[in-house]
Scaffold this motif. Structure first.
Motif, PDB file in Angstrom:
ATOM      1  N   ALA A  92     -20.826 -26.610  -8.434  1.00 22.74           N
ATOM      2  CA  ALA A  92     -21.351 -25.708  -9.463  1.00 22.74           C
ATOM      3  C   ALA A  92     -21.387 -24.299  -8.912  1.00 22.74           C
ATOM      4  O   ALA A  92     -21.774 -24.086  -7.761  1.00 22.74           O
ATOM      5  N   ASP A  94     -22.428 -21.692 -11.218  1.00 18.90           N
ATOM      6  CA  ASP A  94     -23.157 -20.908 -12.218  1.00 18.90           C
ATOM      7  C   ASP A  94     -24.399 -20.268 -11.594  1.00 18.90           C
ATOM      8  O   ASP A  94     -24.905 -20.723 -10.565  1.00 18.90           O
ATOM      9  N   ASP A  95     -24.873 -19.231 -12.251  1.00 17.26           N
ATOM     10  CA  ASP A  95     -25.996 -18.459 -11.721  1.00 17.26           C
ATOM     11  C   ASP A  95     -27.237 -19.319 -11.500  1.00 17.26           C
ATOM     12  O   ASP A  95     -27.936 -19.190 -10.496  1.00 17.26           O
ATOM     13  N   TYR A  96     -27.515 -20.175 -12.465  1.00 19.98           N
ATOM     14  CA  TYR A  96     -28.744 -20.954 -12.372  1.00 19.98           C
ATOM     15  C   TYR A  96     -28.713 -21.911 -11.185  1.00 19.98           C
ATOM     16  O   TYR A  96     -29.659 -21.970 -10.394  1.00 19.98           O
ATOM     17  N   SER A  97     -27.621 -22.645 -11.052  1.00 19.62           N
ATOM     18  CA  SER A  97     -27.531 -23.591  -9.928  1.00 19.62           C
ATOM     19  C   SER A  97     -27.631 -22.858  -8.607  1.00 19.62           C
ATOM     20  O   SER A  97     -28.346 -23.287  -7.694  1.00 19.62           O
ATOM     21  N   ARG A  98     -26.891 -21.762  -8.494  1.00 22.34           N
ATOM     22  CA  ARG A  98     -26.885 -21.037  -7.222  1.00 22.34           C
ATOM     23  C   ARG A  98     -28.280 -20.541  -6.874  1.00 22.34           C
ATOM     24  O   ARG A  98     -28.686 -20.542  -5.705  1.00 22.34           O
TER      25      ARG A  98
END
Lengths: 567, 567
Positions: A92, A94-98
């Motif tokens: 992943a 994406d911003d949220y996962s990171r």
């Protein structure tokens, strides 16, 4: 004698909306809450000079959606190579996962998240499905010089999972979370590193049903973060559970381990003891992801006999009496309690308020010479064989009485057991109204205990309107752990240097830099002084051996390389 | 029913003449002897097909004076530099000193010494008086590339003090042998590495008189070599004492340590526990002089309460029953015995002969289903608080009875206590008449115990007229240690490959290469296979860090560098 009712604060009671900073910052179950008691609110209002209005307006709730605006620095080839190992679904970017997998539960990062501040993140999050995949990932990252920051369950309180150098966050809890085997003959359990506490304990308790065992087992390790921490995390950060006085710290519970490092993969010797040189099994413990990835652990387990558990509680007239009695118990050679804790006067009295002790208790205690801001609560359990728990309970009681304690029976301990894992939930409420809460802890020998306690308190109390509650937990014949809890209305700009001052006091007064929270990046700046250059050089030599290209959790972890600036 | 009296063998009963090989080879007090019992002699005659005449003629007694004829390879400047550090009197380069301080008690080196064969020796023996002197010596030797082989009390059984690369033997017992401090609050004792077991234990027991303490203490560590081993030796070779099941192995007893290495000197953190990365205190344990010199140790000590000691003894119908009961006891969560040992059928029956059990005992035992070559002796003690020793004794007895054991009371244990340190004295007698005795031991998990026992026995017994006695001692919830004792009429030419075969079997059947004897040079050839190349590389990385010029106990120790050929 009831005082006038305070208007109930505007506690948040809804799960944080998906995708928001708050959903990352909030502790534990998104739908679970635990609010401070009414008397605690009154106490805080008085202590922190707050009005009811101050509890009607939540601040910095972190309700904005996570947006980073920082493109992944991994190339399409690198991302493709990772995906070819673990499958597309398990990479992943994406911003949220990171952001999520870059965050632990350090007071500072929680407060930053609440105001939308995100420090370093990885360029991608990778969820390996097996130790073979971890091997391939580590080989790839070593070759490509991609940093690898392991993530268990994110309850680190020292920036331990912050990917300072980008690269990947390696999420071990997503797939590598199974109990693989119980060896009943040897009383050990082979487990994957990403298994969460409750799943692990439940599987052990259900050993007959799930593994065809003759008996039920317990892991013996119950940190406050039990519900949101992993077996692997316990080991690599050297955690301690609340029953460690009997079962031992995570360090003691590890029978053997399997690691994947840039310098190769190996499983340590499986034996109850061995005299074949320095023990690699022990060298790896506490390495905090800096040497490699723990991919499997064989843990000692214990017979599960909750029916034998005995509970005790005492009120000591003074802190000195509580400490002396505890030392006598730990050195008494009659076995040991499992849970054992003593609270200092401030924690005792605030704790009584938090748990709403009935109004008649106070004069009763005073009559017995147990005065406010002098008396100290002790609580604990004894576990094991039934006759053993009886013996140890009786002995603990005898020693306590000799030191002037009044027995409270098992009531306080039962109450504590019900809330033992839920206290971290109060942080959201406190933070919502601008109150900072944080903890620090230190291993200490008996002969330094009072010096350390007084030294830290003197420093903390030099700041007005600052609570400092202390308890000792995790006991040994040679000493214990002092656990300090701080509360104040304070912003991060003030807190970060204030916290540094406390850490200075801890080290100065003979405490270890950490007893069971690990080092991470937060305590890293103290490591060189604390261990001394010769011993830091040993850790660095090991680091160079395992990880010559510095891709394993680089950027200050354990103080091994450049320590990132805090703010 | 008494059988005809054997003529008494021609036991040696005089102290070896000064300056002879025998004076180095003989175990312990030069004037102390312990002869095999009459029934043992009869048994040996039968087993080894020996006649009375064979016991009338001593052989290879080692009565020649030690003459080396190998000049010291240290230059006059180097010897002078050493003397300027420790004083002239504390540097010796005579043949006898060089030989004595190069010798341990390995079966092979004893037999070689008896025939006047001396392998590698140091070029000088240096007796430091302080840790500051050790620092200067190590710095000098590192700069001059002079090998340093530490010597404690010379009870190594694996060529651990053989100075393969010459240089100096560092004799730590001559001056650095004091108990420096007892910290009664923390229950720890700070001790110099060269202090011998009895002096250390006596000082602890006399803590009130010598250190003004309130209580008496015990070290808890009583290896068979207790009287001729040093505290430092226990630590750096990872020894275990006979009461380790309660007190722990040497590994567990170390609170903190101070080392002098070519890479610097340091003292490890003094705390009951710490989560500040991999624990340097543990990394150093078992380093066998390869990383540096242990110059001070702070050891955990225990309340000395001999008045509470309980003793037990049992005869189990079978080895399987004894093992099962022992496992049940170790996993029972009711505390642990201190001394705990079970002898296999061969050791049990030969032991009964050795200690001259009265003639009526045998038919009595048979009536109870305890048959020769099936029955197994268990003996032990419980130490600690009085109520605790009672509880554990009762529990041990309950478990034993459930497994068909017959209680022998405390008799066998008392008898064993009287001879616990004297058994090594019999080696001189055996060797005098051409009988070789040696031991090997291995840590093992419960589920490998029978496999290991049977595997080793099958191999040993494939050679006719070879005794193999086994006991398990040093117990843990996860397993134990199997200790094998071999006796045969055999020369070294046959024994060395035979011993290698046994070691192969140990490793093949899941034993560790060593449980508490350490590795030295004897077991070094197996290390790489046993630990695997990745873990050996970790030890070598540490070695390179501490000792970049390979001057600390070089030449095969722990298998870290070139392993010298045996014969």
């Amino acid at each position: 004698m009831k005082t006038s009712k305070t208007t109930k604060p505007l506690w948040s009671e809804s799960a944080p909306p998906a995708g928001t900073f708050r959903s990352i910052a909030k502790y534990g179950d998104p739908r679970a809450f635990k609010h401070p008691s009414e008397s605690w609110v009154r106490m805080m209002m008085q202590e922190f000079d707050m009005s009811e209005a101050d509890f009607r307006q939540r601040r910095d709730e972190g309700l904005a959606p996570v947006v980073l605006g920082r493109p992944s620095r991994l190339s399409a080839d690198q991302l493709g190579a990772l995906a070819s190992i673990v499958g597309d679904k398990n990479v992943a970017a994406d911003d949220y996962s990171r952001t999520k997998y870059a965050s632990g539960k350090t007071a500072e990062e929680i407060l930053e998240l609440r105001s939308g501040v995100v420090r370093e993140v990885a360029d991608a999050v990778v969820h390996p499905r097996s130790k073979q995949e971890v091997q391939k990932i580590v080989a790839l990252c070593d070759a490509e010089r991609i940093a690898v920051t392991p993530y268990g369950a994110g309850s680190s309180v020292n920036f331990g999972c912050r990917p300072y150098a980008g690269g990947i966050s390696l999420a071990l809890g997503t797939h590598m979370n199974a109990l693989l085997e119980i060896n009943e003959t040897n009383q050990v359990a082979r487990v994957q590193p990403g298994m969460m506490g409750p799943a692990y304990e439940t599987a052990l308790q259900q050993a007959p049903e799930r593994f065809g065992c003759k008996r039920r087992y317990t892991c013996g390790h119950f940190p406050q973060s039990f519900e949101y921490s992993t077996v692997g995390g316990w080991i690599v950060t050297l955690g301690s559970g609340q029953a460690s006085t009997y079962y031992g710290d995570a360090y003691d519970l590890v029978f053997s381990q399997e690691y994947v490092t840039p310098a190769g993969s190996f499983r340590t010797i499986e034996a109850p003891a061995t005299a074949t040189g320095p023990r690699i099994n022990d060298i790896m413990k506490g390495s905090e992801g800096s040497f490699g990835i723990l991919v499997e652990a064989t843990m000692k387990v214990f017979r599960h006999t909750p029916e034998n558990r005995a509970r005790f509680g005492f009120m000591y007239p003074t802190w000195e009496a509580a400490v002396d009695a505890s030392r006598e118990i730990m050195q008494g050679e009659f076995g040991r309690p499992a849970v054992y804790r003593i609270s200092d006067p401030e924690e005792t009295d605030r704790g009584l308020k938090l748990y709403g002790v009935p109004g008649f208790a106070d004069p009763l205690m005073a009559r017995l010479g147990l005065e406010p801001m002098r008396r100290c609560l002790c609580l604990g359990t004894v576990e094991g064989d039934r006759d053993y728990t009886r013996l140890v309970s009786r002995k603990v009681k005898e020693v306590a009485k000799r030191h002037g304690a009044v027995s409270l029976g098992g009531y306080a301990t039962k109450k504590w057991e019900r809330t033992r894992y839920t206290e971290p939930y109060m942080r959201e409420d406190l933070n919502d109204f601008g109150i900072l809460i944080d903890t620090l802890e230190a291993g200490v020998t008996w002969d330094n205990l009072h010096r350390l306690h007084q030294g830290v308190r003197a420093f903390v109390k030099s700041r007005p309107r600052t609570m400092c509650m202390t308890h000792a937990s995790h006991f040994y014949p040679q000493g214990t752990n002092l656990y300090f809890i701080f509360l104040a209305r304070m912003g991060l700009d003030e807190y970060v240097p204030f916290q540094a001052g406390i850490i200075d006091q801890i080290v100065k007064h003979g405490g270890t830099l950490s007893h069971h929270h690990g080092v991470g990046r937060m305590l890293a700046p103290w490591m060189e002084d604390h261990l001394g250059p010769q011993q830091m050089a040993v850790l660095r030599a090991l680091k160079r051996h395992f990880d010559p290209h510095n891709v394993m959790n680089p950027g200050g972890q354990l103080g091994l390389d450049t320590i990132p600036p805090r703010r």
